[in-house]
Design a protein around this motif. Sequence first.
Motif, PDB file in Angstrom:
ATOM      1  N   PRO A  38       0.634  -1.248  -0.093  1.00 53.19           N
ATOM      2  CA  PRO A  38      -0.021  -0.158   0.111  1.00 53.19           C
ATOM      3  C   PRO A  38       0.831   1.350  -0.014  1.00 53.19           C
ATOM      4  CG  PRO A  38      -0.629  -1.622   1.502  1.00 53.19           C
ATOM      5  CD  PRO A  38       0.490  -2.270   1.244  1.00 53.19           C
ATOM      6  N   VAL A  39       1.928   1.228   0.517  1.00 54.79           N
ATOM      7  CA  VAL A  39       2.685   2.329   0.720  1.00 54.79           C
ATOM      8  C   VAL A  39       3.472   2.802  -0.593  1.00 54.79           C
ATOM      9  CG1 VAL A  39       4.921   3.362   1.746  1.00 54.79           C
ATOM     10  CG2 VAL A  39       3.368   1.901   3.180  1.00 54.79           C
ATOM     11  N   LEU A  40       3.989   1.619  -1.328  1.00 49.89           N
ATOM     12  CA  LEU A  40       4.662   1.568  -2.656  1.00 49.89           C
ATOM     13  C   LEU A  40       3.378   2.306  -3.733  1.00 49.89           C
ATOM     14  CD1 LEU A  40       6.666  -1.833  -2.656  1.00 49.89           C
ATOM     15  CD2 LEU A  40       7.633   0.807  -2.832  1.00 49.89           C
ATOM     16  N   ALA A  41       2.143   1.796  -3.696  1.00 50.97           N
ATOM     17  CA  ALA A  41       1.139   2.337  -4.416  1.00 50.97           C
ATOM     18  C   ALA A  41       0.964   3.719  -3.927  1.00 50.97           C
ATOM     19  CB  ALA A  41      -0.222   1.473  -4.235  1.00 50.97           C
ATOM     20  N   GLU A  42       1.020   4.394  -2.976  1.00 49.42           N
ATOM     21  CA  GLU A  42       0.998   5.636  -2.618  1.00 49.42           C
ATOM     22  C   GLU A  42       2.103   6.485  -3.144  1.00 49.42           C
ATOM     23  OE1 GLU A  42       1.692   8.333   1.287  1.00 49.42           O
ATOM     24  OE2 GLU A  42       0.974   6.141   1.548  1.00 49.42           O
ATOM     25  N   LEU A  43       3.060   5.799  -3.235  1.00 44.53           N
ATOM     26  CA  LEU A  43       4.248   6.773  -3.670  1.00 44.53           C
ATOM     27  C   LEU A  43       4.637   6.667  -5.032  1.00 44.53           C
ATOM     28  CD1 LEU A  43       6.949   5.557  -0.633  1.00 44.53           C
ATOM     29  CD2 LEU A  43       5.738   7.865  -0.909  1.00 44.53           C
ATOM     30  N   PHE A  44       4.373   5.765  -5.803  1.00 41.49           N
ATOM     31  CA  PHE A  44       4.732   5.527  -7.091  1.00 41.49           C
ATOM     32  C   PHE A  44       3.571   5.131  -8.181  1.00 41.49           C
ATOM     33  CE2 PHE A  44       8.163   4.223  -4.691  1.00 41.49           C
ATOM     34  CZ  PHE A  44       9.377   4.762  -5.400  1.00 41.49           C
ATOM     35  N   ARG A  45       3.680   5.474  -9.174  1.00 42.45           N
ATOM     36  CA  ARG A  45       2.683   5.383 -10.110  1.00 42.45           C
ATOM     37  C   ARG A  45       2.420   4.114 -10.756  1.00 42.45           C
ATOM     38  NH1 ARG A  45       4.273  10.756 -10.826  1.00 42.45           N
ATOM     39  NH2 ARG A  45       2.510  12.391 -10.794  1.00 42.45           N
ATOM     40  N   GLU A  46       3.608   3.448 -11.055  1.00 42.95           N
ATOM     41  CA  GLU A  46       3.702   2.217 -11.318  1.00 42.95           C
ATOM     42  C   GLU A  46       4.379   0.983 -10.519  1.00 42.95           C
ATOM     43  OE1 GLU A  46       5.776   2.135 -15.270  1.00 42.95           O
ATOM     44  OE2 GLU A  46       4.448   3.942 -15.894  1.00 42.95           O
ATOM     45  N   LEU A  47       3.678  -0.063 -10.401  1.00 41.26           N
ATOM     46  CA  LEU A  47       4.398  -1.064  -9.502  1.00 41.26           C
ATOM     47  C   LEU A  47       4.132  -2.347  -9.843  1.00 41.26           C
ATOM     48  CD1 LEU A  47       5.189  -1.943  -6.630  1.00 41.26           C
ATOM     49  CD2 LEU A  47       2.979  -1.692  -5.644  1.00 41.26           C
ATOM     50  N   GLU A  48       5.318  -3.094 -10.188  1.00 39.36           N
ATOM     51  CA  GLU A  48       5.194  -4.538 -10.753  1.00 39.36           C
ATOM     52  C   GLU A  48       6.024  -5.367  -9.836  1.00 39.36           C
ATOM     53  OE1 GLU A  48       7.335  -6.523 -14.471  1.00 39.36           O
ATOM     54  OE2 GLU A  48       7.760  -4.269 -13.944  1.00 39.36           O
ATOM     55  N   ASP A  49       5.271  -6.628  -9.485  1.00 31.01           N
ATOM     56  CA  ASP A  49       5.837  -7.845  -8.701  1.00 31.01           C
ATOM     57  C   ASP A  49       6.723  -8.424  -9.779  1.00 31.01           C
ATOM     58  OD1 ASP A  49       6.240 -10.036  -7.329  1.00 31.01           O
ATOM     59  OD2 ASP A  49       4.249 -10.007  -6.486  1.00 31.01           O
ATOM     60  N   ARG A  50       8.049  -8.561  -9.191  1.00 29.47           N
ATOM     61  CA  ARG A  50       9.171  -9.373 -10.075  1.00 29.47           C
ATOM     62  C   ARG A  50       9.385 -10.585  -9.340  1.00 29.47           C
ATOM     63  NH1 ARG A  50      11.186  -5.770 -14.212  1.00 29.47           N
ATOM     64  NH2 ARG A  50      12.155  -7.682 -14.576  1.00 29.47           N
ATOM     65  N   GLY A  51       8.321 -11.289  -8.793  1.00 30.62           N
ATOM     66  CA  GLY A  51       8.725 -12.645  -8.034  1.00 30.62           C
ATOM     67  C   GLY A  51       9.427 -12.573  -7.052  1.00 30.62           C
ATOM     68  N   GLY A  52      10.458 -13.434  -6.786  1.00 30.46           N
ATOM     69  CA  GLY A  52      10.955 -13.630  -5.539  1.00 30.46           C
ATOM     70  C   GLY A  52      10.992 -15.191  -4.955  1.00 30.46           C
ATOM     71  N   ASP A  53      10.774 -15.649  -3.966  1.00 35.64           N
ATOM     72  CA  ASP A  53      10.670 -16.842  -3.503  1.00 35.64           C
ATOM     73  C   ASP A  53       9.598 -16.631  -2.170  1.00 35.64           C
ATOM     74  OD1 ASP A  53      11.812 -16.023  -1.084  1.00 35.64           O
ATOM     75  OD2 ASP A  53      13.934 -17.042  -1.592  1.00 35.64           O
ATOM     76  N   SER A  54       9.584 -17.858  -1.459  1.00 33.48           N
ATOM     77  CA  SER A  54       8.438 -17.813  -0.534  1.00 33.48           C
ATOM     78  C   SER A  54       8.754 -17.210   0.689  1.00 33.48           C
ATOM     79  CB  SER A  54       8.496 -19.424   0.251  1.00 33.48           C
ATOM     80  OG  SER A  54       9.841 -19.548   0.697  1.00 33.48           O
ATOM     81  N   ARG A  55       9.850 -16.361   0.800  1.00 29.18           N
ATOM     82  CA  ARG A  55      10.109 -15.683   2.038  1.00 29.18           C
ATOM     83  C   ARG A  55      10.209 -14.091   1.401  1.00 29.18           C
ATOM     84  NH1 ARG A  55      15.554 -17.051   4.405  1.00 29.18           N
ATOM     85  NH2 ARG A  55      15.291 -15.310   5.795  1.00 29.18           N
ATOM     86  N   PHE A  56      10.671 -13.751   0.392  1.00 27.56           N
ATOM     87  CA  PHE A  56      11.225 -12.523  -0.013  1.00 27.56           C
ATOM     88  C   PHE A  56      10.451 -12.046  -1.435  1.00 27.56           C
ATOM     89  CE2 PHE A  56      14.741 -14.014   2.457  1.00 27.56           C
ATOM     90  CZ  PHE A  56      14.629 -12.922   3.324  1.00 27.56           C
ATOM     91  N   ARG A  57       9.901 -10.850  -1.473  1.00 33.99           N
ATOM     92  CA  ARG A  57       9.352 -10.232  -2.639  1.00 33.99           C
ATOM     93  C   ARG A  57      10.081  -9.406  -3.301  1.00 33.99           C
ATOM     94  NH1 ARG A  57       3.893  -7.292  -1.254  1.00 33.99           N
ATOM     95  NH2 ARG A  57       3.345  -9.581  -0.875  1.00 33.99           N
ATOM     96  N   LEU A  58      10.278  -9.687  -4.640  1.00 35.04           N
ATOM     97  CA  LEU A  58      10.922  -8.505  -5.656  1.00 35.04           C
ATOM     98  C   LEU A  58       9.940  -7.645  -6.263  1.00 35.04           C
ATOM     99  CD1 LEU A  58      13.300 -10.983  -7.113  1.00 35.04           C
ATOM    100  CD2 LEU A  58      14.046  -9.475  -5.525  1.00 35.04           C
ATOM    101  N   CYS A  59      10.303  -6.301  -5.981  1.00 30.50           N
ATOM    102  CA  CYS A  59       9.367  -5.338  -6.539  1.00 30.50           C
ATOM    103  C   CYS A  59       9.923  -4.219  -7.727  1.00 30.50           C
ATOM    104  CB  CYS A  59       8.429  -4.473  -5.497  1.00 30.50           C
ATOM    105  SG  CYS A  59       7.425  -5.583  -4.500  1.00 30.50           S
ATOM    106  N   ARG A  60       9.422  -3.818  -8.632  1.00 30.25           N
ATOM    107  CA  ARG A  60       9.961  -2.515  -9.308  1.00 30.25           C
ATOM    108  C   ARG A  60       8.858  -1.564  -9.293  1.00 30.25           C
ATOM    109  NH1 ARG A  60       9.349  -0.585 -14.549  1.00 30.25           N
ATOM    110  NH2 ARG A  60      11.120   0.288 -15.479  1.00 30.25           N
ATOM    111  N   ALA A  61       9.250  -0.329  -8.651  1.00 30.46           N
ATOM    112  CA  ALA A  61       8.518   0.515  -8.457  1.00 30.46           C
ATOM    113  C   ALA A  61       8.976   1.828  -9.246  1.00 30.46           C
ATOM    114  CB  ALA A  61       8.038   1.024  -7.014  1.00 30.46           C
ATOM    115  N   SER A  62       8.116   2.392 -10.039  1.00 32.22           N
ATOM    116  CA  SER A  62       8.748   3.665 -10.901  1.00 32.22           C
ATOM    117  C   SER A  62       7.756   4.770 -11.209  1.00 32.22           C
ATOM    118  CB  SER A  62       8.925   2.913 -12.320  1.00 32.22           C
ATOM    119  OG  SER A  62       7.811   2.519 -13.019  1.00 32.22           O
ATOM    120  N   ARG A  63       8.251   5.773 -11.354  1.00 26.84           N
ATOM    121  CA  ARG A  63       7.616   7.053 -11.621  1.00 26.84           C
ATOM    122  C   ARG A  63       7.109   7.667 -10.244  1.00 26.84           C
ATOM    123  NH1 ARG A  63       3.204   6.877 -15.484  1.00 26.84           N
ATOM    124  NH2 ARG A  63       3.519   9.322 -15.682  1.00 26.84           N
ATOM    125  N   PRO A  64       7.756   8.215  -9.438  1.00 28.70           N
ATOM    126  CA  PRO A  64       7.372   8.666  -8.138  1.00 28.70           C
ATOM    127  C   PRO A  64       6.190   9.638  -8.219  1.00 28.70           C
ATOM    128  CG  PRO A  64       9.771   8.685  -8.019  1.00 28.70           C
ATOM    129  CD  PRO A  64       9.241   8.344  -9.301  1.00 28.70           C
TER     130      PRO A  64
END
Length: 340
Positions: free
Chosen positions: A300-326
Motif C-alpha cells: 500500500p505504501v508503494l502504491a501511494e508513492l509510485f505510479r507504477e508497481l510491478e511484482d518481479r517474483g522472489g521466493d517463499s520468504r522475499f518479494r521482489l518489486c519494481r516501482a517507478s515514476r514517483p
Amino acid sequence: MRSERLTLALESGAVELPPQGRILVLRPRAGDDLSSLQRDRVQVVTGFRPDHDFFAAQGFDVATDPVGQYAAALVCLPRAREQARALLAQAAAHVQPGGPILVDGQKTDGIEAALRELRDMGAAPGAPLSKAHGKTFSVAAGRDLSDWAARDRLIDGGFVTRPGVFSADGIDHASALLAAALPEKLPARVGDLGAGWGYLSKAVLSRTGVAECHLIEAEAEALECARHNLADVRARFHWADALRFRPDRAFDAVVCNPPFHTSRDADPALGIAFLRAAAGMLTTSGTLWLVANRHLPYEPVLAELFRELEDRGGDSRFRLCRASRPMTRPAPGTVPRRPA
C-alpha cells in the motif's frame, strides 16, 4: 533503561569514576541519557550515523574512533557477540591501566554472557547492578583483550566484512535475489540505499549504462568494507543516515534491501521510512528496485508513492518489486522521520 542503571550505579557507589580525565563512551544509542556523566569529560565514539548525529546535537564530543588514552570508559553492549567483544577490547586498549571500564547492557544483549566470559578469564569484574532487565558492572583496565579485537574477514565471493555489520558471515539471501533480478542495463545514476559492505552496489556496477553508483550507508565500518570491496572509480561513498540523505542530483534508479528491525522485533515503520526516502531521491521517471520480506505491509505504501508497481517474483520468504515514476518529490529539506 541504561540511564537508570548508570545513575543508580554511580550514586550508590557500585561503580566509581576517577575525578579527572576523559571518559570514553562506546556505542551509545540515540535516546540514551548520559546526563549522569560530566559532558565536558565525555567523548562518544560510534560509527552509526544516526547515533553520532544525536549526541553531536546534544553538544557531546563525538568521533568514530577512540583517540589516545582515557581515564575510564562506558561500553554500551550491542547484541552481536563478536562486536561486543571488539568494543571491550577497544576499551581495554584505550583506558589507562587500573581505570574503570563500565559495561552496560540488556539481558537480551548478552550482558550476562559478557560478565561470565570476563570472570572466566580472571578479569574480576565488580558485582553487577541489575535493573530494568539489564545489568551494569565494571572491570579494571589492564588485561590484554587484543584477541577479541575486530578483524576483517573474507567471505564467499571475495568480500571483506567485519563483526557487527549486517550479513557479516556471508551474502544476504534477499540481496542475492535482488542482484540476480536487476536488468542487464541500468540508468546512469544509481543509489544503493543502506548499501552495507557493497554487495548490491557491485552487482549494479556490473550492469551496462551505469556512470555512478552512490552507496548510502549509516554504519561507518560497513562503508569502510565497501571501499575495499569496490575498486571502481564509479563508486561514490556516503556515510549518512539514509532517511536524511539528499543527493546533489536526483537518482535515475535506487536499489534497496531495507532494514526492518530497530530491536529484536520487526518494525515495519523503519522499512516504510526507507521507501519514502527512496522515492524522494528519484527523478520523476526514476525506478526503485526493492526486495523485502513478504509479510511486511509495503505494497500500500508503494502504491501511494509510485505510479507504477510491478511484482518481479522472489521466493517463499522475499518479494521482489519494481516501482517507478514517483508521485511527487518532497520539498527541499523535508525528510522522513526515523522510527523511535
